[in-house]
Enzyme design. Structure first.
Site, PDB file in Angstrom:
ATOM      1  N   SER A  16      62.655  19.874  62.885  1.00  0.00           N
ATOM      2  CA  SER A  16      62.321  20.828  61.911  1.00  0.00           C
ATOM      3  C   SER A  16      62.574  22.298  62.288  1.00  0.00           C
ATOM      4  CB  SER A  16      61.015  20.640  61.460  1.00  0.00           C
ATOM      5  OG  SER A  16      60.039  20.886  62.799  1.00  0.00           O
ATOM      6  N   LEU A  96      65.097  22.341  82.456  1.00  0.00           N
ATOM      7  CA  LEU A  96      66.321  22.836  82.790  1.00  0.00           C
ATOM      8  C   LEU A  96      66.476  23.028  84.366  1.00  0.00           C
ATOM      9  CD1 LEU A  96      67.392  24.733  79.614  1.00  0.00           C
ATOM     10  CD2 LEU A  96      68.408  22.537  80.349  1.00  0.00           C
ATOM     11  N   ASN A 110      63.350  29.515  73.775  1.00  0.00           N
ATOM     12  CA  ASN A 110      62.620  28.459  73.564  1.00  0.00           C
ATOM     13  C   ASN A 110      61.434  28.651  72.589  1.00  0.00           C
ATOM     14  OD1 ASN A 110      61.684  25.915  74.098  1.00  0.00           O
ATOM     15  ND2 ASN A 110      60.163  26.763  75.296  1.00  0.00           N
ATOM     16  N   HIS A 112      57.429  27.385  71.904  1.00  0.00           N
ATOM     17  CA  HIS A 112      56.727  26.302  72.657  1.00  0.00           C
ATOM     18  C   HIS A 112      55.447  26.497  71.472  1.00  0.00           C
ATOM     19  CE1 HIS A 112      54.563  24.043  75.398  1.00  0.00           C
ATOM     20  NE2 HIS A 112      53.331  24.966  75.284  1.00  0.00           N
TER      21      HIS A 112
HETATM   22  C1  GAR Z   1      57.764  21.710  68.087  1.00  0.00           C
HETATM   23  O1  GAR Z   1      56.711  21.693  68.007  1.00  0.00           O
HETATM   24  C2  GAR Z   1      58.197  22.738  69.510  1.00  0.00           C
HETATM   25  O2  GAR Z   1      57.405  23.624  69.567  1.00  0.00           O
HETATM   26  C3  GAR Z   1      57.992  21.613  70.569  1.00  0.00           C
HETATM   27  O3  GAR Z   1      58.313  20.341  69.989  1.00  0.00           O
HETATM   28  C4  GAR Z   1      57.963  20.315  68.529  1.00  0.00           C
HETATM   29  C5  GAR Z   1      59.632  19.868  68.245  1.00  0.00           C
HETATM   30  O4  GAR Z   1      59.734  19.693  66.560  1.00  0.00           O
HETATM   31  N1  GAR Z   1      58.509  21.896  71.702  1.00  0.00           N
HETATM   32  C6  GAR Z   1      58.002  21.695  72.796  1.00  0.00           C
HETATM   33  O5  GAR Z   1      56.830  21.131  73.012  1.00  0.00           O
HETATM   34  C7  GAR Z   1      58.778  22.216  73.931  1.00  0.00           C
HETATM   35  N2  GAR Z   1      58.143  22.218  75.169  1.00  0.00           N
HETATM   36  P1  GAR Z   1      60.914  19.709  65.944  1.00  0.00           P
HETATM   37  O6  GAR Z   1      61.924  18.808  66.639  1.00  0.00           O
HETATM   38  O7  GAR Z   1      60.603  19.207  64.369  1.00  0.00           O
HETATM   39  O8  GAR Z   1      61.413  21.109  65.929  1.00  0.00           O
END
Ligand code: GAR
Length: 217
Positions: A16, A96, A110, A112
């Protein structure tokens, strides 16, 4: 001459945030374009999103490599081949190596789903709710070797409601993520972001609203 900043987006899941970046880059005058999408997991929804937008997608399955160095060598080769200038981790769920991060220092960001430096790592929303905090949020930051750390570019604050479950909070935060990730990319692509003493400053920032989104905006 095409002067748009070339983005490589790396995903592990539903994509997303990738979608929000695609929508932003499709707007007139957006100063960046996605030149490659890399997925480290086959058959994820994010791959379909990239394909629907006619973007080049490459699956680099970490399970196909004997170690992280070889996996990252392949990622590096694909990014370099596509002439990527900024790597956007968008729900990328692998750690990474320091070596890879050094190769892309200050060229890898990134998102988070918490207000860093609080709640780094996994089970973010569960821990935020359990802590009793009244606010959580999301953060876009430059990547440094320590997990979920690095100079913060932009954050959004999201309230934690009394009845929130990790899922309801995650959904509310995701809406804010989709606002701030394109904004962070736009700031970088407009050459307005500078890092000094591990802190980001934004050139010609007329209001803090640009770098911190509150729940009402
Ligand atoms: C998002 O909430 C992102 O912030 C999180 O995973 C989800 C991915 O959603 N990322 C982490 O936790 C990284 N440490 P998406 O695939 O729909 O973008």
């Amino acid at each position: 001459m095409n002067s748009k900043l070339k983005l490589g987006v790396i995903i592990s899941g539903k994509g997303s945030n990738l979608k929000s970046l695609i929508e932003a880059t499709q707007k007139n005058n957006f100063p960046a374009e996605i030149v490659i999408v890399i997925a480290n997991v086959p058959n994820i929804a994010g791959i379909e999103i990239a394909e629907e937008a006619s973007l080049p997608v490459c699956t680099i399955n970490h399970n196909d490599f004997n170690n992280r160095e070889l996996f990252e060598k392949e990622i590096h080769a694909v990014l370099t081949n596509a002439r990527v200038e900024l790597v956007c981790l968008a729900g990328f769920m692998r750690i990474l190596t320091d070596h890879f991060i050094q190769l892309w220092l200050n060229k890898i960001i990134n998102i988070h789903p918490s207000l860093l430096p609080s709640f780094k790592g996994l089970k973010t929303h569960e821990r935020a709710i359990k802590s009793g905090a009244k606010f959580s949020g999301c953060t876009v930051h430059f990547v440094r070797p320590e997990m979920d750390s690095g100079p913060i570019i932009i954050q959004a604050v999201v309230p934690i409601n009394q009845k929130d479950t990790p899922a309801t909070l995650a959904n509310r935060i995701l809406i804010a993520e989709h606002k701030i990730y394109p904004r962070a990319v736009k700031l970088i692509a407009s050459k307005r972001v500078f890092i000094k003493n591990n802190r980001v400053s934004v050139k010609d920032s007329s209001s803090t609203n640009e770098i911190l989104i509150n729940p009402n905006s």
